[in-house]
Write an enzyme that holds these catalytic residues in place. Sequence first.
Site, PDB file in Angstrom:
ATOM      1  N   ASP A   9       0.850  -1.191   0.000  1.00 42.16           N
ATOM      2  CA  ASP A   9       0.000   0.000   0.000  1.00 42.16           C
ATOM      3  C   ASP A   9       0.892   1.251   0.000  1.00 42.16           C
ATOM      4  O   ASP A   9       1.679   1.459   0.926  1.00 42.16           O
ATOM      5  CB  ASP A   9      -0.848  -0.069   1.283  1.00 42.16           C
ATOM      6  CG  ASP A   9      -1.768   1.119   1.452  1.00 42.16           C
ATOM      7  OD1 ASP A   9      -1.678   2.085   0.674  1.00 42.16           O
ATOM      8  OD2 ASP A   9      -2.583   1.073   2.392  1.00 42.16           O
ATOM      9  N   ASN A  23      -7.447  11.781 -10.922  1.00 40.89           N
ATOM     10  CA  ASN A  23      -8.195  12.088 -12.140  1.00 40.89           C
ATOM     11  C   ASN A  23      -8.157  13.595 -12.353  1.00 40.89           C
ATOM     12  O   ASN A  23      -7.718  14.335 -11.473  1.00 40.89           O
ATOM     13  CB  ASN A  23      -9.624  11.528 -12.091  1.00 40.89           C
ATOM     14  CG  ASN A  23     -10.406  12.069 -10.931  1.00 40.89           C
ATOM     15  OD1 ASN A  23     -10.541  13.286 -10.789  1.00 40.89           O
ATOM     16  ND2 ASN A  23     -10.911  11.201 -10.077  1.00 40.89           N
ATOM     17  N   GLY A  31      -9.786   3.675  -6.003  1.00 45.81           N
ATOM     18  CA  GLY A  31      -8.457   3.073  -6.148  1.00 45.81           C
ATOM     19  C   GLY A  31      -7.421   3.722  -5.256  1.00 45.81           C
ATOM     20  O   GLY A  31      -7.686   4.073  -4.101  1.00 45.81           O
ATOM     21  N   ASP A  33      -6.160   6.664  -5.443  1.00 44.40           N
ATOM     22  CA  ASP A  33      -6.553   8.043  -5.144  1.00 44.40           C
ATOM     23  C   ASP A  33      -7.392   8.077  -3.855  1.00 44.40           C
ATOM     24  O   ASP A  33      -7.105   8.850  -2.919  1.00 44.40           O
ATOM     25  CB  ASP A  33      -7.376   8.564  -6.338  1.00 44.40           C
ATOM     26  CG  ASP A  33      -7.540  10.062  -6.361  1.00 44.40           C
ATOM     27  OD1 ASP A  33      -6.976  10.740  -5.493  1.00 44.40           O
ATOM     28  OD2 ASP A  33      -8.245  10.553  -7.263  1.00 44.40           O
ATOM     29  N   SER A 120      -2.667   4.234 -14.143  1.00 48.66           N
ATOM     30  CA  SER A 120      -3.615   3.881 -15.229  1.00 48.66           C
ATOM     31  C   SER A 120      -3.963   2.400 -15.328  1.00 48.66           C
ATOM     32  O   SER A 120      -4.754   2.023 -16.196  1.00 48.66           O
ATOM     33  CB  SER A 120      -3.115   4.354 -16.621  1.00 48.66           C
ATOM     34  OG  SER A 120      -3.275   5.739 -16.763  1.00 48.66           O
ATOM     35  N   GLY A 122      -5.564   0.493 -13.197  1.00 47.47           N
ATOM     36  CA  GLY A 122      -6.770   0.086 -12.478  1.00 47.47           C
ATOM     37  C   GLY A 122      -8.002   0.414 -13.302  1.00 47.47           C
ATOM     38  O   GLY A 122      -8.177  -0.124 -14.406  1.00 47.47           O
TER      39      GLY A 122
HETATM   40  P1  ADP Z   1      -6.184   4.544 -12.549  1.00 42.03           P
HETATM   41  O1  ADP Z   1      -7.495   5.279 -12.572  1.00 42.03           O
HETATM   42  O2  ADP Z   1      -5.004   5.404 -12.908  1.00 42.03           O
HETATM   43  O3  ADP Z   1      -6.236   3.255 -13.284  1.00 42.03           O
HETATM   44  P2  ADP Z   1      -6.428   3.119  -9.981  1.00 42.03           P
HETATM   45  O4  ADP Z   1      -6.295   3.678  -8.626  1.00 42.03           O
HETATM   46  O5  ADP Z   1      -7.747   2.546 -10.378  1.00 42.03           O
HETATM   47  O6  ADP Z   1      -5.960   4.284 -10.976  1.00 42.03           O
HETATM   48  O7  ADP Z   1      -5.332   2.005 -10.199  1.00 42.03           O
HETATM   49  C1  ADP Z   1      -3.967   2.267 -10.364  1.00 42.03           C
HETATM   50  C2  ADP Z   1      -3.171   1.189  -9.668  1.00 42.03           C
HETATM   51  O8  ADP Z   1      -3.135   1.476  -8.258  1.00 42.03           O
HETATM   52  C3  ADP Z   1      -3.736  -0.214  -9.816  1.00 42.03           C
HETATM   53  O9  ADP Z   1      -2.697  -1.079 -10.225  1.00 42.03           O
HETATM   54  C4  ADP Z   1      -4.210  -0.565  -8.405  1.00 42.03           C
HETATM   55  O10 ADP Z   1      -4.012  -1.954  -8.142  1.00 42.03           O
HETATM   56  C5  ADP Z   1      -3.270   0.257  -7.565  1.00 42.03           C
HETATM   57  N1  ADP Z   1      -3.680   0.571  -6.179  1.00 42.03           N
HETATM   58  C6  ADP Z   1      -4.910   0.635  -5.625  1.00 42.03           C
HETATM   59  N2  ADP Z   1      -4.826   0.960  -4.317  1.00 42.03           N
HETATM   60  C7  ADP Z   1      -3.510   1.125  -4.028  1.00 42.03           C
HETATM   61  C8  ADP Z   1      -2.753   1.457  -2.844  1.00 42.03           C
HETATM   62  N3  ADP Z   1      -3.353   1.699  -1.684  1.00 42.03           N
HETATM   63  N4  ADP Z   1      -1.391   1.516  -2.942  1.00 42.03           N
HETATM   64  C9  ADP Z   1      -0.770   1.290  -4.119  1.00 42.03           C
HETATM   65  N5  ADP Z   1      -1.412   0.976  -5.252  1.00 42.03           N
HETATM   66  C10 ADP Z   1      -2.762   0.891  -5.214  1.00 42.03           C
END
Ligand code: ADP
Length: 171
Positions: A9, A23, A31, A33, A120, A122
């Site tokens: 994390d 975004n 996600g 963010d 990007s 996720g």
């Molecule tokens: P995007 O909209 O850019 O795709 P997301 O947040 O949906 O952003 O996903 C981007 C990446 O961040 C994904 O690979 C997801 O697995 C990862 N992710 C989600 N939560 C966390 C976290 N707490 N720490 C690190 N990476 C994370």
Amino acid sequence: MKIELIKGDITKIHVDAIVNAANSSLLGGGGVDGAIHRAGGPQILEECRMIRNRQGKCKTGEAVVTNAGNLPAKYVIHTVGPVWNGNEEKESKLLANCYYNSLKLAESLGVKTIAFPNISTGVYRFPKELAGKIAVDEVIKFHSDIIEKVIFVCFDDENELIYKKLLDLNP
Ligand code: ADP
């Protein structure tokens, strides 16, 4: 510049700056963010709002910086990754810009250690292999006298395996 891989994390990582896959509204989302704003508290969103009022939305591929609230980092660099629509050339360039502009901004802040999520890959559906290759290439070709360490923080098993291969670490 040292490059490391951590599975976990990004909100827990002790570095000068963590990068957020934001975004363009800069007003939070799901996600990574959502995780950053939840763990960091309202000060981050407050500064995001100020930036929005000053300059409007953040364009895809660009980056802005805020405080890191309650997180162990000093700064959060918010960059807006491209949504994957299958236009490989255009979207690859925009994703590369995210890494480049985040590193440039980090340098201007005197950041020595920085952690990136897999931007990007996720909700924005960018193919993970290609996104990983772009991320690693962009970081490797960025020579810096200021940044000493870049950490790729992989949250899911698939990205972890991809980055292990790309960075030539034993899977
Ligand atoms: P995007 O909209 O850019 O795709 P997301 O947040 O949906 O952003 O996903 C981007 C990446 O961040 C994904 O690979 C997801 O697995 C990862 N992710 C989600 N939560 C966390 C976290 N707490 N720490 C690190 N990476 C994370």
